[in-house]
Design a protein around this motif. Structure first.
Motif, PDB file in Angstrom:
ATOM      1  N   VAL A   1      -6.275  -0.285  -2.617  1.00  0.00           N
ATOM      2  CA  VAL A   1      -6.652  -0.838  -3.146  1.00  0.00           C
ATOM      3  C   VAL A   1      -8.259  -0.641  -3.070  1.00  0.00           C
ATOM      4  N   GLN A   2      -8.404  -0.768  -1.975  1.00  0.00           N
ATOM      5  CA  GLN A   2     -10.381  -0.551  -2.338  1.00  0.00           C
ATOM      6  C   GLN A   2     -10.744   1.000  -2.599  1.00  0.00           C
ATOM      7  N   TYR A   3     -10.008   2.008  -2.219  1.00  0.00           N
ATOM      8  CA  TYR A   3     -10.086   3.188  -2.606  1.00  0.00           C
ATOM      9  C   TYR A   3      -9.950   2.722  -4.953  1.00  0.00           C
ATOM     10  N   GLY A   4      -9.210   2.708  -5.034  1.00  0.00           N
ATOM     11  CA  GLY A   4      -9.425   1.994  -6.374  1.00  0.00           C
ATOM     12  C   GLY A   4     -10.674   1.482  -7.331  1.00  0.00           C
ATOM     13  N   SER A   5     -10.776   0.239  -6.013  1.00  0.00           N
ATOM     14  CA  SER A   5     -12.186  -0.206  -6.706  1.00  0.00           C
ATOM     15  C   SER A   5     -13.637   0.206  -5.716  1.00  0.00           C
TER      16      SER A   5
ATOM     17  N   GLU B   1     -10.982   4.363   4.380  1.00  0.00           N
ATOM     18  CA  GLU B   1     -10.653   5.067   5.684  1.00  0.00           C
ATOM     19  C   GLU B   1     -11.008   3.451   6.437  1.00  0.00           C
ATOM     20  N   ALA B   2     -12.524   2.804   6.033  1.00  0.00           N
ATOM     21  CA  ALA B   2     -12.923   2.311   6.582  1.00  0.00           C
ATOM     22  C   ALA B   2     -11.822   0.319   6.864  1.00  0.00           C
ATOM     23  N   ALA B   3     -11.543   0.071   5.385  1.00  0.00           N
ATOM     24  CA  ALA B   3     -10.251  -0.443   4.848  1.00  0.00           C
ATOM     25  C   ALA B   3      -8.859  -0.461   5.830  1.00  0.00           C
ATOM     26  N   LEU B   4      -8.929   0.527   6.176  1.00  0.00           N
ATOM     27  CA  LEU B   4      -7.490   1.476   6.586  1.00  0.00           C
ATOM     28  C   LEU B   4      -7.598   1.240   7.596  1.00  0.00           C
ATOM     29  N   THR B   5      -8.886   1.286   8.627  1.00  0.00           N
ATOM     30  CA  THR B   5      -9.454   1.289   9.995  1.00  0.00           C
ATOM     31  C   THR B   5      -9.267   0.010  10.540  1.00  0.00           C
ATOM     32  N   THR B   6      -9.973  -0.983   9.597  1.00  0.00           N
ATOM     33  CA  THR B   6     -10.291  -2.277  10.170  1.00  0.00           C
ATOM     34  C   THR B   6      -9.276  -3.700  10.309  1.00  0.00           C
ATOM     35  N   SER B   7      -8.517  -3.268   8.514  1.00  0.00           N
ATOM     36  CA  SER B   7      -7.035  -4.327   8.895  1.00  0.00           C
ATOM     37  C   SER B   7      -5.684  -3.735   9.566  1.00  0.00           C
TER      38      SER B   7
ATOM     39  N   GLN C   1      -1.165   7.539   8.644  1.00  0.00           N
ATOM     40  CA  GLN C   1      -1.367   6.965   7.989  1.00  0.00           C
ATOM     41  C   GLN C   1      -2.148   6.837   7.295  1.00  0.00           C
ATOM     42  N   MET C   2      -3.977   7.610   8.495  1.00  0.00           N
ATOM     43  CA  MET C   2      -4.950   8.056   7.499  1.00  0.00           C
ATOM     44  C   MET C   2      -4.683   9.546   6.783  1.00  0.00           C
ATOM     45  N   MET C   3      -4.367  10.541   7.371  1.00  0.00           N
ATOM     46  CA  MET C   3      -3.909  10.720   6.947  1.00  0.00           C
ATOM     47  C   MET C   3      -2.976  11.892   5.411  1.00  0.00           C
TER      48      MET C   3
END
Length: 226
Positions: free
Chosen positions: A214-218, A154-160, A120-122
């Motif tokens: 979404v967070q990346y776009g934000s 990355e932080a958004a993905l990891t956290t969720s 997912q991160m990749m």
């Protein structure tokens, strides 16, 4: 006699002279013709490159002859973006899949929801970031650091991801675990508090990716918590 000839030549030259307006219109027409020729050449070159990309992608499809391509304009003339739909082994179309290419290679959107965070991160780092900035043409706000936005996603993905897959752990304990070795403690804390309010379950495996995008776009728009 000589004087008469000279007078006639002068009159002829005056009669053939063009006004400033006529000269201006003629130059504008020439410039327009040159621009149209330039655009025509660019279009032809792009069409040739698109056909090369089609063949490149077809080589990796189960049913290359069924492939239907759609290209879109990009913010970078060196990047080609689009979608491809083709048939699977059962003879049915799988739906449009996004791709981008730089001419000699391509990346396909092959993401599938997974309980493994690494792919997912990749996918975020290798596909979504390029798609958003090059294919969707989202321009970073002045002063925005693209590397920081990658960290933010990355932080958004990891956290969720960890919240969804560790709901048997008490929230405060999970928060402590995530913050312990995190490079982005403020982001982690904010995201964790936010996703907690969404009533997510372990079946929402597609959420972390959507959330990261979404967070990346934000972040690109300058809307972050840092």
């Amino acid at each position: 006699m000589h004087k008469l000839i000279l007078v006639c030549l002068i009159i002829g030259l005056i009669g053939c002279g063009k006004s400033q307006e006529e000269i201006k219109l003629e130059k504008e027409a020439q410039a327009k013709a040159l621009e149209q020729e330039k655009l025509k050449k660019i279009k032809q070159e792009r069409s040739i490159q698109e056909n090369k990309i089609k063949e490149l992608i077809k080589n990796d499809l189960l049913d290359p002859e069924s492939a239907m391509f759609k290209f879109r304009s990009t913010s970078d003339s060196k990047i080609y973006c689009g979608t491809v739909n083709s048939k699977n082994t059962f003879g049915g179309y799988v739906g449009d899949k996004r791709f981008f290419s730089w001419g000699d290679g391509y990346f396909m959107d092959d993401y599938q929801p997974s309980n493994d965070i690494f792919p997912q991160m990749m996918h975020v780092l290798r596909f979504e970031e390029t798609w958003i900035t090059k294919c969707e043409g989202v321009k970073p706000k002045d002063g925005v650091d693209l590397k920081e936005c990658a960290n933010y996603a990355e932080a958004a993905l990891t956290t969720s991801y960890y919240y969804i897959n560790n709901q048997d752990i008490h929230f405060n304990d999970l928060k402590r675990i995530l913050l312990k070795d995190s490079k982005y403690p403020k982001h982690i804390s904010n995201f964790l508090d936010a996703v907690r309010k969404l009533n997510l379950s372990s079946t929402d495996q597609d959420f972390p990716m959507k959330y990261a995008i979404v967070q990346y776009g934000s972040c690109l728009e300058g809307n972050t918590s840092y």
